[in-house]
Write a protein that holds these residues in place. Structure first.
Motif, mmCIF file in Angstrom:
data_model
loop_
_atom_site.group_PDB
_atom_site.id
_atom_site.type_symbol
_atom_site.label_atom_id
_atom_site.label_comp_id
_atom_site.label_asym_id
_atom_site.label_seq_id
_atom_site.Cartn_x
_atom_site.Cartn_y
_atom_site.Cartn_z
ATOM 1 N N SER A 157 1.896 -2.863 -2.519
ATOM 2 C CA SER A 157 2.264 -4.222 -2.113
ATOM 3 C C SER A 157 2.649 -4.217 -0.636
ATOM 4 O O SER A 157 2.785 -3.151 -0.004
ATOM 5 C CB SER A 157 3.443 -4.714 -2.949
ATOM 6 N N GLY A 158 2.845 -5.404 -0.081
ATOM 7 C CA GLY A 158 3.215 -5.502 1.333
ATOM 8 C C GLY A 158 4.521 -4.797 1.651
ATOM 9 O O GLY A 158 4.641 -4.102 2.667
ATOM 10 N N GLY A 159 5.521 -4.973 0.779
ATOM 11 C CA GLY A 159 6.802 -4.321 1.011
ATOM 12 C C GLY A 159 6.704 -2.808 0.947
ATOM 13 O O GLY A 159 7.327 -2.092 1.731
ATOM 14 N N GLN A 160 5.884 -2.299 0.006
ATOM 15 C CA GLN A 160 5.705 -0.855 -0.098
ATOM 16 C C GLN A 160 4.955 -0.312 1.112
ATOM 17 O O GLN A 160 5.273 0.778 1.612
ATOM 18 C CB GLN A 160 4.958 -0.525 -1.392
ATOM 19 N N ARG A 161 3.968 -1.052 1.598
ATOM 20 C CA ARG A 161 3.244 -0.600 2.795
ATOM 21 C C ARG A 161 4.167 -0.546 4.003
ATOM 22 O O ARG A 161 4.071 0.359 4.845
ATOM 23 C CB ARG A 161 2.049 -1.517 3.066
ATOM 24 N N GLN A 162 5.085 -1.511 4.096
ATOM 25 C CA GLN A 162 6.021 -1.470 5.217
ATOM 26 C C GLN A 162 6.953 -0.272 5.103
ATOM 27 O O GLN A 162 7.335 0.324 6.116
ATOM 28 C CB GLN A 162 6.819 -2.776 5.281
ATOM 29 N N ARG A 163 7.322 0.115 3.884
ATOM 30 C CA ARG A 163 8.133 1.311 3.695
ATOM 31 C C ARG A 163 7.382 2.569 4.148
ATOM 32 O O ARG A 163 7.978 3.498 4.703
ATOM 33 C CB ARG A 163 8.548 1.435 2.223
ATOM 34 N N ILE A 164 6.073 2.584 3.907
ATOM 35 C CA ILE A 164 5.263 3.710 4.389
ATOM 36 C C ILE A 164 5.298 3.759 5.917
ATOM 37 O O ILE A 164 5.454 4.834 6.521
ATOM 38 C CB ILE A 164 3.808 3.579 3.890
ATOM 39 N N GLY A 165 5.164 2.589 6.555
ATOM 40 C CA GLY A 165 5.223 2.538 8.011
ATOM 41 C C GLY A 165 6.573 2.983 8.552
ATOM 42 O O GLY A 165 6.649 3.656 9.591
ATOM 43 N N ILE A 166 7.642 2.624 7.857
ATOM 44 C CA ILE A 166 8.988 3.036 8.280
ATOM 45 C C ILE A 166 9.142 4.552 8.130
ATOM 46 O O ILE A 166 9.684 5.231 9.013
ATOM 47 C CB ILE A 166 10.056 2.286 7.469
#
Length: 349
Positions: A157-166
């Protein structure tokens, strides 16, 4: 304020305009034009402003993702504005970025483990087992299951992808992280989770953030200090609560008046400031103050002279002729001057 980790002086980022059959340069887009910023070690500086004001360009220029037109950028004492590519590469572990669109910033052909491991491959000499353990520790830190390491970005999901980026941004243990609207592309229900994660990571790893956003309510939640930007320039800076309680610059006042209040009673009692006209083009900014074409309290001097930032209270600076003693004593716009004196007295008490 503690020791500045990031010091930006007179930062400018001008992009050339080419036109005609021969593609000759006919002008410049002044996306960032003379920005001065300090970010103290361990704090979060919120950079706010409407779309197109130059916030993201400022963040990218500070990390030298662009070659700046002019100015000085010092991060942890090192000058990076004029550093060569080899020197910049050695500095990269200290400074990282979390991008706005997590889907566009992740390589769809790489697994999660490969994405997070890539900075370790480029900048460290760790063994493969050590890198895998580091990747798993980062996934734990951002709330991702280690079982997801072999999956690709499209499976999240979008939130999980942002966690990957972080997690990727934290792989090299940076001191300074630019968060370029990290929640803008996420669902409202996920935004608070990502912001809370950023706060937890800041406390855990001692991070310093430049948090770029147009969501003022989220900036109020996470920022320590706030800088307000308009058409490539900083118009006001100050502590978070002071800015939101008593905005001084007319643009800041209009910006905050647009924030919806969840209390209907307070919302009915607040005055909505509606700015007239359009934002001028950064390719052809107006003479004098950039905000003079839309300011409801404009004076004649505003159309001639660009106001310099002036410290009006400890830790608070505003670039506006309304707070210039020389202007107020010169007999320029008596009515506006009298109204501003009353406002300033109330704002600073």
């Amino acid at each position: 304020m503690s020791r500045p980790l990031v010091e930006v002086r007179d930062l400018a980022m001008h992009f050339p305009i080419h036109s005609g059959l021969l593609r000759r340069r006919t002008g410049w887009v002044k996306a960032v034009d003379g920005v001065n910023l300090d970010v103290a070690e361990g704090e979060t500086l919120g950079l706010v402003g409407e779309s197109g004001c130059g916030k993201s360009t400022t963040g990218r220029a500070i990390l030298r993702l662009y070659d700046v037109t002019r100015g000085s950028i010092r991060i942890d004492g090192a000058e990076i504005a004029t550093a060569g590519q080899a020197e910049l590469r050695r500095m990269r572990p200290r400074m990282q970025m979390v991008f706005q669109d997590p889907q566009a910033s992740l390589d769809p052909r790489m697994t999660v483990e490969a994405i997070i491991r890539e900075p370790l491959d480029e900048h460290t000499g760790l063994s493969r087992a050590e890198k895998r353990e580091k990747v798993h520790a980062l996934m734990d830190a951002v709330g991702l299951s280690r079982g997801f390491a072999g999956r690709y970005p499209h499976a999240f999901s979008g939130g999980q992808r942002q966690r990957i980026g972080i997690a990727r941004a934290l792989a090299l243990n940076p001191k300074f992280v630019v968060c370029d609207e990290p929640i803008a592309a996420l669902d409202v229900s996920i935004q608070a989770q990502v912001v809370n994660l950023l706060e937890d990571l800041q406390e855990r790893f001692g991070l310093t953030y430049l948090f770029i956003s147009h969501d003022l309510s989220m900036v109020r939640h996470i920022a320590t200090r706030v800088a307000v930007m308009y058409l490539g320039r900083i118009v006001e800076t100050g502590p978070r609560e002071a800015i939101f309680a008593e905005p001084l610059h007319p643009y800041t006042q209009a910006l905050l008046s647009a924030v919806p209040d969840p209390d209907p009673g307070l919302a009915r009692g607040s005055e909505r400031i509606v700015l007239k006209g359009d934002v001028p083009s950064p390719a052809n900014p107006p003479p004098g103050c950039n905000f003079s074409t839309r300011c409801p309290r404009v004076m004649e001097i505003c159309r001639r002279l660009d106001p310099a930032p002036r410290e009006v209270a400890p830790g608070r600076a505003v670039a506006c002729h309304l707070y210039d003693e020389a202007t107020r004593t010169a007999g320029d716009a008596p009515a506006a001057r009298e109204a501003n004196d009353e406002h300033q007295q109330g704002a600073l008490t």
